[in-house]
Design an enzyme around this catalytic site. Sequence first.
Site, short mmCIF file in Angstrom:
data_model
loop_
_atom_site.label_atom_id
_atom_site.label_comp_id
_atom_site.label_asym_id
_atom_site.label_seq_id
_atom_site.Cartn_x
_atom_site.Cartn_y
_atom_site.Cartn_z
N SER A 437 0.82 -1.22 0.00
CA SER A 437 0.00 0.00 0.00
C SER A 437 0.85 1.26 0.00
O SER A 437 0.32 2.33 -0.28
CB SER A 437 -0.98 0.03 1.18
OG SER A 437 -0.59 -0.79 2.22
N HIS A 458 -3.55 -3.52 -5.87
CA HIS A 458 -3.77 -3.04 -4.51
C HIS A 458 -5.22 -3.25 -4.09
O HIS A 458 -6.12 -2.61 -4.63
CB HIS A 458 -3.40 -1.54 -4.45
CG HIS A 458 -3.56 -0.93 -3.11
ND1 HIS A 458 -4.07 0.32 -2.91
CD2 HIS A 458 -3.28 -1.41 -1.87
CE1 HIS A 458 -4.10 0.59 -1.61
NE2 HIS A 458 -3.62 -0.44 -0.97
N GLU A 470 -7.10 -1.30 -7.05
CA GLU A 470 -6.26 -0.34 -7.76
C GLU A 470 -5.12 -1.11 -8.43
O GLU A 470 -4.40 -1.84 -7.76
CB GLU A 470 -5.65 0.59 -6.71
CG GLU A 470 -5.81 2.04 -6.97
CD GLU A 470 -5.34 2.88 -5.78
OE1 GLU A 470 -5.25 4.08 -5.96
OE2 GLU A 470 -5.05 2.36 -4.68
N ASN A 508 -5.43 6.11 -1.40
CA ASN A 508 -4.84 6.50 -0.12
C ASN A 508 -4.29 7.92 -0.17
O ASN A 508 -4.30 8.64 0.82
CB ASN A 508 -3.75 5.52 0.30
CG ASN A 508 -4.35 4.20 0.78
OD1 ASN A 508 -5.53 4.15 1.10
ND2 ASN A 508 -3.56 3.15 0.80
P1 NAD Z 1 -0.27 -9.20 7.81
O1 NAD Z 1 0.80 -8.88 8.76
O2 NAD Z 1 -1.64 -9.51 8.31
O3 NAD Z 1 0.17 -10.42 6.91
C1 NAD Z 1 1.45 -10.60 6.39
C2 NAD Z 1 1.70 -12.09 6.30
O4 NAD Z 1 2.89 -12.31 5.56
C3 NAD Z 1 1.87 -12.76 7.65
O5 NAD Z 1 1.01 -13.88 7.75
C4 NAD Z 1 3.33 -13.21 7.64
O6 NAD Z 1 3.55 -14.40 8.37
C5 NAD Z 1 3.56 -13.40 6.16
N1 NAD Z 1 4.98 -13.36 5.81
C6 NAD Z 1 5.90 -12.52 6.28
N2 NAD Z 1 7.10 -12.81 5.72
C7 NAD Z 1 6.92 -13.86 4.90
C8 NAD Z 1 7.77 -14.61 4.04
N3 NAD Z 1 9.07 -14.34 3.95
N4 NAD Z 1 7.22 -15.63 3.33
C9 NAD Z 1 5.92 -15.90 3.44
N5 NAD Z 1 5.06 -15.22 4.23
C10 NAD Z 1 5.56 -14.22 4.96
O7 NAD Z 1 -0.30 -7.97 6.79
P2 NAD Z 1 -1.49 -7.52 5.82
O8 NAD Z 1 -2.29 -6.48 6.49
O9 NAD Z 1 -2.14 -8.71 5.25
O10 NAD Z 1 -0.67 -6.77 4.68
C11 NAD Z 1 0.07 -7.46 3.72
C12 NAD Z 1 0.43 -6.52 2.60
O11 NAD Z 1 -0.74 -5.94 2.06
C13 NAD Z 1 1.33 -5.36 2.99
O12 NAD Z 1 2.18 -5.08 1.93
C14 NAD Z 1 0.34 -4.23 3.19
O13 NAD Z 1 0.92 -2.97 3.01
C15 NAD Z 1 -0.64 -4.53 2.10
N6 NAD Z 1 -1.98 -3.96 2.30
C16 NAD Z 1 -2.57 -3.96 3.51
C17 NAD Z 1 -3.83 -3.44 3.65
C18 NAD Z 1 -4.53 -3.45 4.98
O14 NAD Z 1 -5.55 -2.79 5.12
N7 NAD Z 1 -4.05 -4.18 5.95
C19 NAD Z 1 -4.50 -2.92 2.54
C20 NAD Z 1 -3.89 -2.95 1.30
C21 NAD Z 1 -2.62 -3.48 1.20
#
Ligand code: NAD
Length: 727
Positions: A437, A458, A470, A508
Amino acid sequence: MTDFTMKKDADGVAIVTWDVPGKSMNVLSLEGAAELGGLIDEALADEAVKGIVITSGKADFAGGMDLNVIAGMKQGGAQGVFDGVMGLHRLLRKIELAGMDPKTRAGGKPIASALPGTALGIGLELPLSTHRIFAADNPRARIGLPEIMVGIFPGAGGTTRLTRKLGAMMAAPFLLEGKLSDPKKAKAAGLIDEVAEDPVAAARAWVLSAKDADLVKPWDAKGYKMPGGEPFHPAGFMTFVGASAMVHGKTMGVYPAAKALLSAVYEGALVPFDQALKIEARWFTKVIMNPSSAAMIRSLFINKGALEKGANRPDAPDQTVRKVGILGAGMMGAGIAYVSAMAGIEVVLIDARQDAAERGKAYSENLLDKAISRKKATEEKKAEVLGRITATTDYAALEGCDLIVEAVFEDPAVKAEVTARAEAVIPQDAIFATNTSTLPISDLAKASKRPEQFIGIHFFSPVDKMALVEIIKGRETGPRAVAKALDFVRQIRKTPIVVNDARFFYANRCIIPYINEGVRMVAEGVNPVLIENAAKLMGMPLGPLQLVDETSIDLGVKIAKATRAAMGDAYPDDAVDEVLFWLADQGRLGRKSNAGFYAYDEAGKRQALWEGLDAKYPRAGEQPDLHEVQHRLMFAQTLEAVRALEEGVLEDIREGDVGAILGWGFAPWSGGPFSWLDMLGAARAARICDDLTARHGARFATPALLREMAARGDSFYDRFGAKRQAA
Ligand code: NAD
């Protein structure tokens, strides 16, 4: 071109079939309506015809009105719309009265409708004018009057007929919320009369056996009383009092259609049926002439549909996704796995630990269990969907994936590592997408061996509910990656916008200044209640302070720190940070900690704004005027959208408008930020910006584009809308 054809059979049943050439779904045009009228006249005049069945030659009955009809009527001004609508009323009334004697109500010919599938808008209003409605037992069919969702209301008698058929209270969810039902539920609700295996056969049998009395609608019979009571009866009175309050509470008075609908229902209920139709037509005309309805139809119906159909898809062969690899099974990865598996795509869900991967899959199981308990899914469906998801830590399972969506931690090093690991396994031509994001796509693409196949997809949280996706092109992203992303979004039935790579992309980027402006006003001592209500009275679903509570204050702090690090001295938001950092220090992280700008009870229910805010940021003696607060909140978002257009992050204002409504709930009544600016007019918008700049600073500086448009008398849609649509 004929949209309607008629065949008369040996038993004297005329089957009128609606089948608009060259379209997958029937829509009613004025020519079509005239044809239907001609056929009805012919059948009513033909002595050999005993009854009529109106059906469709397609899998569905009809999707609604051809929107060109409304545009055409509008060319004649309000009178043109009113006359056009009254023409439709005459046609449907002719069907309803079916040649019967006006006094005795005898001698009419039975007319039934047979719906093979979906029947929406005029596609239900027409059947409602017939004497009996038969629908196929087709669980995928959607029956209802969704007009209100695009800022209008059913104006071809649907409002008046449904209210008289069901009563105001029972009709309310269908009219005021645009609720759609499958045929069985539609029958249970009284929207249609029968569900049949073969609706044409059933309708045919019915017209052959119908008696005079079967043709007389309750409202045309003597002694008709509206179910649930007329407005002047105690029961009916309560309905209208409640409905008025509910509509105002939900719409904050900014959606003209809901209010007009309620007026049409109320006033119509006081007079005989034909007069009620006239009243409906008057209110409908008023709504159609309101710029809000035109803007809503344009953004939420026409342009949303065009984007979903691939209006901005590069010319590339079909890129349908068969097997998707999702890296990271956290909140986002789990949601993306669910929507993909629901769309029939095979999913490999990878996490660093097996239990995390399993938890990600369990998210789908949970949602499916909930759907089963609400009778929206079956055990078989659950088994089928879960059977498509492989939860694992083994990258070798990614073999054969044609798309990867990466959703690991927001850390460039972690993202680079998983990119390399996945690319070592996946086919050469697979596309790699990141769900980041905040991190620039072009920077993340450096970890890829195939940057032209690297792209941003996204999602918004929660993935299964949020309609917008997006798609972000990095500097080197090629057209096939864009096509792949668009085809994927189409498969999972969401709405895409395609933007260029820049800080916070589009949604955003615009939502952050909205939140910041609200927080800044708290620091200035503006009453927080005024801030929140000003936003809601502009049609924002959440005030800025509630929004930051929902998304979490520590996320705000994290973003602020990262932005400050990137911008250095140019960073403009110290006043905002002071408030956010202070709240975070108090452990008030928003809803998730049961404390934020708002107070929450123990069960997590949001209460009033937190009183502690007043102690820290005493109220200024002089409070700003409501419009001032509204302008600050609206221009904070809107100017960012204009800058995104100026900088080429947005390439199409249609995406800017649709993305704003679906992405962050930008005042839907306005049609989106560009439509809103067009409503204000560039000159007035520029004047307001100059004024805000003088009082509040350079963040409101009138963009050069807006100033130039003001000088030329241009509007965004005149200048950018038509060009894109013609392209
Ligand atoms: P999260 O922390 O809930 O999930 C991340 C997951 O990735 C975890 O389960 C973790 O164990 C796993 N992980 C970490 N390192 C790893 C690796 N080397 N190999 C495999 N798995 C691994 O985070 P999230 O909220 O799901 O966000 C994930 C991505 O999505 C980020 O880039 C975030 O910026 C983006 N994002 C988040 C949102 C939101 O609202 N939370 C919205 C849009 C985009």
